[in-house]
Design a protein around this motif. Sequence first.
Motif, short mmCIF file in Angstrom:
data_model
loop_
_atom_site.label_atom_id
_atom_site.label_comp_id
_atom_site.label_asym_id
_atom_site.label_seq_id
_atom_site.Cartn_x
_atom_site.Cartn_y
_atom_site.Cartn_z
N LEU A 36 0.84 -1.20 0.00
CA LEU A 36 0.00 0.00 0.00
C LEU A 36 0.87 1.25 0.00
CD1 LEU A 36 -2.41 -1.20 2.81
CD2 LEU A 36 -3.03 -0.93 0.38
N VAL A 65 -5.21 6.39 0.11
CA VAL A 65 -5.82 5.89 1.35
C VAL A 65 -7.34 6.04 1.29
CG1 VAL A 65 -5.88 6.06 3.86
CG2 VAL A 65 -3.75 6.56 2.65
N SER A 107 -10.07 3.02 0.88
CA SER A 107 -10.92 2.83 2.07
C SER A 107 -12.39 2.97 1.73
CB SER A 107 -10.54 3.85 3.15
OG SER A 107 -9.18 3.67 3.49
N TYR A 112 -4.66 3.97 7.35
CA TYR A 112 -5.29 2.73 6.87
C TYR A 112 -5.96 1.96 8.02
CZ TYR A 112 -3.55 2.81 2.04
OH TYR A 112 -3.32 3.12 0.71
#
Length: 253
Positions: A41, A47, A51, A87
């Motif tokens: 990642l 992010v 998400s 995260y």
Amino acid sequence: MSGRRVVVFPSAAELGPALAHLVASRADKALLDHGRFSLGLSGGSLVSMLSKELPALPDLDCSHWLAGFCDERLVPFDDGESTYGLYKNQLFSKINIPDSGVLAIDPSLPVQECAEDYACKLKEAFPKEDIPVFDLLLLGMGPDGHTCSLFPDHPLLEETQKIVAPISDSPKPPPQRVTMTFPMVNLARCVVFVSTGGSKAPVLKQVLEGGEGPALPAARVFPSHGELFWLIDEPAAASLTVQVERPGSAAKL
Ligand SMILES: O=C1O[C@H](COP(=O)(O)O)[C@@H](O)[C@H](O)[C@H]1O
């Protein structure tokens, strides 16, 4: 190398679901091939996109995922600059990845030891390989052409021995970071850059079409045996003249 694919979406809103499907498809393949899916990642704008989009996938099973970080800022996990911290709050809390499936740095260590410690964790997680081969690395690119924490004209661009390196003079704050190096990045089975917004258009043209001077860090990412995707939106693609794909939002990559 299987060739580079530059895929243009009308907007970041259409790109997000296609990215999530790409992650899920590479996860399915990896789980069939070797029983685990390893995902690297990156921070920044990825992010919030991941998400939002990954938890929205139906039946996503992350119980056999291993998530690492392509780079990380050396700050406490509760600092707003910590990629792991973001995260953890925004993604890991919404999917069924086990704590043992997340490989994070130890932010209490000095930067040199932190990089060595993270490299050891990665090597332990990939015991059969001299250099860990990730199934998928998700990368961003800054407006200066940096990727991971590999910045233009920095000596780390020439690193050939370490798989993970410390950096204590990052031109983008925070200055202390830990980053994967090109020898590891370029061994991944699949690398996907995500770049959106008009502010990325000039650097994207330079990275994808070349220009004067040394190649920018993002242009040095070419997996030796893997796939390379650039997923971008129309504003970021505005200056490009190279051949691109425009598959629409239902794209299966
Ligand atoms: O500092 C960083 O920036 C890059 C690019 O971020 P973006 O917000 O322009 O997408 C990111 O890929 C990297 O992980 C991060 O540490």
